[in-house]
Write a protein that holds these residues in place. Structure first.
Motif, PDB file in Angstrom:
ATOM      1  N   UNK A   2       0.837  -1.209   0.000  1.00 50.91           N
ATOM      2  CA  UNK A   2       0.000   0.000   0.000  1.00 50.91           C
ATOM      3  C   UNK A   2       0.867   1.253   0.000  1.00 50.91           C
ATOM      4  N   UNK A   3       1.920   1.247   0.847  1.00 52.75           N
ATOM      5  CA  UNK A   3       2.789   2.413   0.935  1.00 52.75           C
ATOM      6  C   UNK A   3       3.571   2.631  -0.357  1.00 52.75           C
ATOM      7  N   UNK A   4       3.989   1.535  -1.008  1.00 53.85           N
ATOM      8  CA  UNK A   4       4.700   1.656  -2.278  1.00 53.85           C
ATOM      9  C   UNK A   4       3.809   2.315  -3.325  1.00 53.85           C
ATOM     10  N   UNK A   5       2.528   1.940  -3.341  1.00 55.98           N
ATOM     11  CA  UNK A   5       1.602   2.557  -4.285  1.00 55.98           C
ATOM     12  C   UNK A   5       1.455   4.050  -3.986  1.00 55.98           C
ATOM     13  N   UNK A   6       1.351   4.403  -2.717  1.00 55.87           N
ATOM     14  CA  UNK A   6       1.228   5.813  -2.338  1.00 55.87           C
ATOM     15  C   UNK A   6       2.473   6.607  -2.715  1.00 55.87           C
ATOM     16  N   UNK A   7       3.642   5.964  -2.603  1.00 56.25           N
ATOM     17  CA  UNK A   7       4.897   6.652  -2.888  1.00 56.25           C
ATOM     18  C   UNK A   7       5.320   6.550  -4.348  1.00 56.25           C
ATOM     19  N   UNK A   8       4.557   5.836  -5.155  1.00 54.24           N
ATOM     20  CA  UNK A   8       4.880   5.695  -6.565  1.00 54.24           C
ATOM     21  C   UNK A   8       6.050   4.775  -6.841  1.00 54.24           C
TER      22      UNK A   8
ATOM     23  N   UNK B 233       3.633 -16.036  -0.086  1.00 57.78           N
ATOM     24  CA  UNK B 233       3.667 -14.573  -0.024  1.00 57.78           C
ATOM     25  C   UNK B 233       3.314 -13.948  -1.367  1.00 57.78           C
ATOM     26  N   UNK B 234       3.812 -14.515  -2.461  1.00 61.48           N
ATOM     27  CA  UNK B 234       3.514 -13.955  -3.779  1.00 61.48           C
ATOM     28  C   UNK B 234       2.039 -14.117  -4.124  1.00 61.48           C
ATOM     29  N   UNK B 235       1.457 -15.254  -3.758  1.00 63.19           N
ATOM     30  CA  UNK B 235       0.028 -15.451  -4.000  1.00 63.19           C
ATOM     31  C   UNK B 235      -0.791 -14.460  -3.185  1.00 63.19           C
ATOM     32  N   UNK B 236      -0.415 -14.256  -1.938  1.00 63.38           N
ATOM     33  CA  UNK B 236      -1.115 -13.276  -1.116  1.00 63.38           C
ATOM     34  C   UNK B 236      -0.972 -11.872  -1.697  1.00 63.38           C
ATOM     35  N   UNK B 237       0.208 -11.542  -2.202  1.00 61.95           N
ATOM     36  CA  UNK B 237       0.407 -10.221  -2.804  1.00 61.95           C
ATOM     37  C   UNK B 237      -0.540 -10.006  -3.974  1.00 61.95           C
ATOM     38  N   UNK B 238      -0.708 -11.024  -4.795  1.00 64.38           N
ATOM     39  CA  UNK B 238      -1.646 -10.929  -5.909  1.00 64.38           C
ATOM     40  C   UNK B 238      -3.071 -10.712  -5.419  1.00 64.38           C
ATOM     41  N   UNK B 239      -3.455 -11.480  -4.383  1.00 64.57           N
ATOM     42  CA  UNK B 239      -4.789 -11.339  -3.810  1.00 64.57           C
ATOM     43  C   UNK B 239      -4.971  -9.958  -3.181  1.00 64.57           C
ATOM     44  N   UNK B 240      -3.992  -9.515  -2.388  1.00 62.16           N
ATOM     45  CA  UNK B 240      -4.091  -8.209  -1.734  1.00 62.16           C
ATOM     46  C   UNK B 240      -4.283  -7.097  -2.757  1.00 62.16           C
ATOM     47  N   UNK B 241      -3.487  -7.145  -3.814  1.00 62.63           N
ATOM     48  CA  UNK B 241      -3.545  -6.065  -4.798  1.00 62.63           C
ATOM     49  C   UNK B 241      -4.895  -6.012  -5.496  1.00 62.63           C
ATOM     50  N   UNK B 242      -5.375  -7.163  -5.916  1.00 62.58           N
ATOM     51  CA  UNK B 242      -6.621  -7.197  -6.681  1.00 62.58           C
ATOM     52  C   UNK B 242      -7.862  -7.015  -5.821  1.00 62.58           C
ATOM     53  N   UNK B 243      -7.864  -7.637  -4.626  1.00 62.43           N
ATOM     54  CA  UNK B 243      -9.082  -7.647  -3.820  1.00 62.43           C
ATOM     55  C   UNK B 243      -9.186  -6.465  -2.856  1.00 62.43           C
ATOM     56  N   UNK B 244      -8.051  -5.965  -2.369  1.00 57.87           N
ATOM     57  CA  UNK B 244      -8.093  -4.970  -1.294  1.00 57.87           C
ATOM     58  C   UNK B 244      -7.400  -3.648  -1.621  1.00 57.87           C
ATOM     59  N   UNK B 245      -6.525  -3.634  -2.607  1.00 59.34           N
ATOM     60  CA  UNK B 245      -5.768  -2.419  -2.915  1.00 59.34           C
ATOM     61  C   UNK B 245      -6.107  -1.852  -4.290  1.00 59.34           C
TER      62      UNK B 245
ATOM     63  N   UNK C 126      -8.685 -19.290  -4.952  1.00 59.88           N
ATOM     64  CA  UNK C 126      -8.299 -20.083  -6.116  1.00 59.88           C
ATOM     65  C   UNK C 126      -7.821 -19.223  -7.278  1.00 59.88           C
ATOM     66  N   UNK C 127      -8.352 -18.021  -7.402  1.00 61.17           N
ATOM     67  CA  UNK C 127      -7.993 -17.145  -8.500  1.00 61.17           C
ATOM     68  C   UNK C 127      -6.524 -16.769  -8.494  1.00 61.17           C
ATOM     69  N   UNK C 128      -5.912 -16.765  -7.311  1.00 63.29           N
ATOM     70  CA  UNK C 128      -4.577 -16.210  -7.165  1.00 63.29           C
ATOM     71  C   UNK C 128      -3.484 -17.252  -6.919  1.00 63.29           C
TER      72      UNK C 128
END
Length: 421
Positions: free
Chosen positions: A168-174, A217-229, A415-417
């Motif tokens: 989330x912070x990386x997205x905010x900081x570009x 961790x990589x699967x969670x990152x994909x899920x976090x980005x698409x579902x929550x961020x 399953x999607x991620x």
């Protein structure tokens, strides 16, 4: 999205689907029998990044979020490796809970300092999120933030929320964000347990995922980005090869480095997503012993607890009457009674159901049982459901049944991620 083996090292805006499946594997481990040597040893995301000559990091100032688990196959720390390689411009390190070098106990970190080995500035991310964390990324002047930390598969293990907060912070900081994948030591077979109610979100559970998520961790990152961020993170995931979802850690041929002071072995990780619930009670969860989260107990508990648990015939696990004296944490310096878990058939073992059965029987048999006064159990389980049902006299089966609708919904999303077979 169609993916190729080469695609695992290709970054795109939004979520990347990085999958490079390993060769078929043979042999499993049951109980304490040693695992057969893997036909294809697991290569981590870092291994694959290095083999590609660090191409995705070329021409950028790099900061890395890591801890002692960020090691190569020959146990060199990746920060030391990257710092010594002229192809990589590594300029900063970001430390999570317990710190970059892992010297702090639970609830602690190492603060801002310069790493003695490399001279790199080390920034403390623990308890920081949102704009304050984005400001740290900006101040560090990095272009890309890399994440490489060994997770253990439980929602309340804080490294996955460091991952979330840093994304989330990386997205905010570009900033670009790259996740280097490592195995889930409890396997990626399935998700277990209750799903977090967003009203109970804390640093031991930011978003509604299952208590034992069964993801990397990589699967969670994909899920976090698409579902929550909202897909706002410029995310690249670098997947593993040679790892399958049914693989326990001893099938990987990877070295085990304790991710935190009370996670000494992969066996600890196997039980942790269930027995960590005892942090929400007045019983010891085994901190201060050589088998944390496998030893549980308190003053006044005797062999009746182990006997009652054995009568349940829970799949894959046995219980031994045990007595121990923690050196710190609850009951420090006192000899207490309780149980030790012995997982003898890992493929059948359900850690969360087992954790609930332990709680139910402990409350029924020990008159001194109490929840922590701050209702920490609700933060760990993600709602009031477990605590209130146990207090009302519900059985383990009734409690497990109550969370099934939410768990099935999460399994569908999950399953999607998934990146590995």
């Amino acid at each position: 999205m169609t993916m190729t083996r080469r695609g695992v090292l290709t970054g795109v805006t939004g979520v990347t689907g990085a999958l490079a499946a390993g060769a078929p594997r043979t042999g499993t481990r049951t109980g304490t029998h040693p695992a057969a040597a893997p036909e294809t040893p697991t290569r981590t995301g870092f291994d694959r990044l290095a083999a590609d000559g660090y191409t995705p990091l070329a021409g950028q100032a790099i900061g890395i979020v890591t801890n002692p688990t960020g090691v190569t196959q020959d146990v060199h720390h990746i920060v030391d490796v990257l710092h010594a390689d002229p192809r990589v411009h590594l300029t900063a390190v970001f430390g999570p809970e317990h710190g970059f070098r892992g010297t702090a106990q639970a609830g602690g970190s190492e603060g801002r300092h310069d790493d003695p080995a490399t001279g790199l500035p080390v920034y403390d991310t623990y308890t920081k999120s949102g704009r304050p964390l984005a400001d740290i990324f900006t101040a560090s002047a990095v272009d890309t933030v890399v994440f490489d930390i060994q997770d253990v598969g439980a929602r309340f293990y804080t490294y996955i929320w460091t991952l979330y907060d840093c994304m989330e912070a990386a997205a905010l900081a570009g900033k670009r964000f790259v996740v280097l994948d490592r195995p889930n030591p409890a396997t990626g077979r399935a998700a277990y347990g209750p799903v977090l109610d967003q009203a109970f979100a804390t640093f031991v559970g930011r978003r509604p995922i299952a208590q034992a998520h069964g993801m990397t961790a990589a699967e969670l990152a994909r899920l976090f980005n698409a579902e929550f961020l909202g897909g706002k993170v410029r995310l690249t995931t670098v997947g593993m090869t040679g790892w399958r979802r049914t693989d326990f850690y001893d099938r990987t041929a990877l070295p085990w480095v304790p991710p935190s002071p009370n996670m000494p072995t992969p066996d600890t990780a196997l039980v942790y997503s269930g027995t960590c619930l005892f942090e929400g009670t007045n019983l010891s969860e085994g901190r201060g012993t050589t088998r944390p989260f496998e030893l549980l107990g308190a003053e006044g508990i005797d062999g009746r607890w182990a006997a009652a648990l054995e009568q349940l015939a829970l799949p894959g696990v046995r219980f031994r009457e045990a007595y121990f004296a923690p050196t710190f944490s609850k009951f420090a310096g006192k000899t207490i009674g309780g149980v030790q878990l012995h997982v003898h058939e890992r493929e059948l073992y359900d850690p969360v159901r087992t954790g609930i059965a332990l709680l139910v029987t402990a409350k029924r048999l020990w008159s001194g049982f109490a929840w922590r006064s701050d209702h920490w159990i609700d933060k760990l389980t993600g709602s009031t459901l477990v605590r209130t049902m146990i207090d009302a006299g519900a059985t383990t089966d009734e409690i497990v049944a109550a969370w099934q609708p939410g768990l099935e919904a999460f399994r569908t999303v999950r399953r999607t991620y998934l990146m590995y077979g």
